[in-house]
Design a protein around this motif. Structure first.
Motif, short mmCIF file in Angstrom:
data_model
loop_
_atom_site.label_atom_id
_atom_site.label_comp_id
_atom_site.label_asym_id
_atom_site.label_seq_id
_atom_site.Cartn_x
_atom_site.Cartn_y
_atom_site.Cartn_z
N PHE A 42 0.85 -1.18 0.00
CA PHE A 42 0.00 0.00 0.00
C PHE A 42 0.89 1.23 0.00
N VAL A 43 0.66 2.11 -0.94
CA VAL A 43 1.45 3.34 -1.02
C VAL A 43 0.61 4.48 -0.45
N ASP A 44 0.94 4.86 0.77
CA ASP A 44 0.26 5.96 1.43
C ASP A 44 1.14 7.19 1.32
N ASN A 45 0.67 8.18 0.63
CA ASN A 45 1.48 9.37 0.47
C ASN A 45 1.23 10.31 1.64
N TRP A 46 1.83 9.99 2.77
CA TRP A 46 1.67 10.76 4.00
C TRP A 46 2.15 12.19 3.80
N ARG A 47 3.27 12.34 3.12
CA ARG A 47 3.84 13.68 2.91
C ARG A 47 2.87 14.57 2.14
N GLN A 48 2.21 14.00 1.13
CA GLN A 48 1.25 14.80 0.36
C GLN A 48 0.07 15.20 1.24
N ARG A 49 -0.42 14.27 2.06
CA ARG A 49 -1.52 14.61 2.96
C ARG A 49 -1.12 15.67 3.96
N LEU A 50 0.15 15.64 4.41
CA LEU A 50 0.65 16.68 5.31
C LEU A 50 0.63 18.03 4.61
N MET A 51 1.12 18.08 3.39
CA MET A 51 1.20 19.35 2.65
C MET A 51 -0.16 19.88 2.24
N LEU A 52 -1.16 19.03 2.17
CA LEU A 52 -2.51 19.46 1.83
C LEU A 52 -3.35 19.74 3.08
N ASN A 53 -2.70 19.76 4.24
CA ASN A 53 -3.38 20.01 5.52
C ASN A 53 -4.49 19.01 5.81
N GLU A 54 -4.28 17.76 5.42
CA GLU A 54 -5.30 16.73 5.59
C GLU A 54 -5.07 15.84 6.82
N LEU A 55 -3.99 16.06 7.55
CA LEU A 55 -3.70 15.22 8.71
C LEU A 55 -4.20 15.87 9.99
N ASP A 56 -4.65 15.04 10.93
CA ASP A 56 -4.96 15.53 12.27
C ASP A 56 -3.63 15.50 13.04
N ASP A 58 -2.75 16.50 15.87
CA ASP A 58 -2.78 16.18 17.29
C ASP A 58 -2.80 14.68 17.56
N THR A 59 -3.22 13.89 16.57
CA THR A 59 -3.33 12.45 16.79
C THR A 59 -2.50 11.61 15.82
N ASP A 60 -1.97 12.21 14.76
CA ASP A 60 -1.22 11.43 13.78
C ASP A 60 0.00 10.78 14.44
N PRO A 61 0.15 9.46 14.30
CA PRO A 61 1.25 8.78 15.00
C PRO A 61 2.64 9.22 14.52
N VAL A 62 2.80 9.55 13.26
CA VAL A 62 4.10 10.00 12.76
C VAL A 62 4.47 11.32 13.42
N VAL A 63 3.52 12.23 13.50
CA VAL A 63 3.76 13.53 14.13
C VAL A 63 4.09 13.32 15.61
N GLN A 64 3.34 12.47 16.28
CA GLN A 64 3.56 12.26 17.71
C GLN A 64 4.91 11.61 17.99
N ILE A 65 5.32 10.66 17.17
CA ILE A 65 6.64 10.03 17.33
C ILE A 65 7.74 11.06 17.10
N ILE A 100 1.26 28.89 0.81
CA ILE A 100 0.21 28.11 1.47
C ILE A 100 0.44 28.21 2.98
N ALA A 101 -0.62 28.37 3.72
CA ALA A 101 -0.53 28.36 5.19
C ALA A 101 -0.60 26.90 5.64
N TRP A 102 0.56 26.29 5.79
CA TRP A 102 0.58 24.90 6.24
C TRP A 102 0.34 24.84 7.74
N ARG A 103 -0.61 24.02 8.12
CA ARG A 103 -0.95 23.89 9.53
C ARG A 103 0.21 23.31 10.32
N PHE A 104 1.01 22.45 9.70
CA PHE A 104 2.07 21.79 10.45
C PHE A 104 3.14 22.78 10.92
N ILE A 105 3.34 23.89 10.20
CA ILE A 105 4.33 24.88 10.63
C ILE A 105 3.84 25.55 11.92
#
Length: 175
Positions: A42-56, A58-65, A100-105
């Motif tokens: 399965f190819v999950d493009n996590w980076r693309q979802r991050l850049m499109l502000n589609e990740l939560d 506060d709960t995303d395991p990659v962000v939390q790690i 783009i106003a990226w939420r992750f910043i």
């Protein structure tokens, strides 16, 4: 040596020349995805979802790690009396459209404020330039050339100076 054994015969200079081709880079990336799909991965493009502000964030395991690791590094640095700083380095495709106003910043800045970690977003200095693509090795590469390093240095020098200033009360966590 990070190349696969079957590719080590090819000199790095040739590889860098070949990678200047957008077509070659595109095909390399597509072949990797198609190969993964063909093998049932399965190819999950996590980076693309991050850049499109589609990740939560506060709960995303990659962000939390990642935040857990930043906390660990910060504890070690504090024990040594060293302030910790994180520079957010912009990829070249950051500048292929409008800002783009990226939420992750902002999320990272808030995390830094809570943890006492100094954050600087280096994209800000690049947005002030006319042609942001000219600060990279070539249009498909995320490595800065001499001009890009100058933009980074102009932003990092005052940031690092503030971080290591003796009067930490005046030091801003997020410039």
């Amino acid at each position: 040596e990070s190349r696969p054994v079957w590719l080590r015969w090819l000199p790095w200079a040739w590889i860098f020349f070949i990678k200047r081709s957008a077509l070659v880079t595109y095909l390399r990336d597509r072949v990797a995805v198609l190969s993964a799909v063909r093998h049932g991965l399965f190819v999950d493009n996590w980076r693309q979802r991050l850049m499109l502000n589609e990740l939560d964030l506060d709960t995303d395991p990659v962000v939390q790690i990642t935040y857990d690791e930043f906390r660990r590094i910060n504890r070690v640095a504090k024990d040594l009396g060293i302030p910790m700083g994180i520079a957010v380095i912009p990829a070249i495709n950051t500048f292929w459209g409008e800002p783009i106003a990226w939420r992750f910043i902002d999320h990272l800045r808030k995390f830094g404020e809570v943890e006492g970690i100094h954050i600087v977003d280096l994209a800000d200095g690049f947005w002030q330039e006319d042609d942001t693509n000219r600060f990279y090795g070539y249009p498909w590469d995320n490595h800065f050339n001499a001009h890009g390093h100058r933009i980074v240095t102009e932003q990092l020098a005052p940031f690092v100076t503030r971080m290591f200033s003796s009067n930490s009360a005046e030091m801003s966590l997020c410039p």
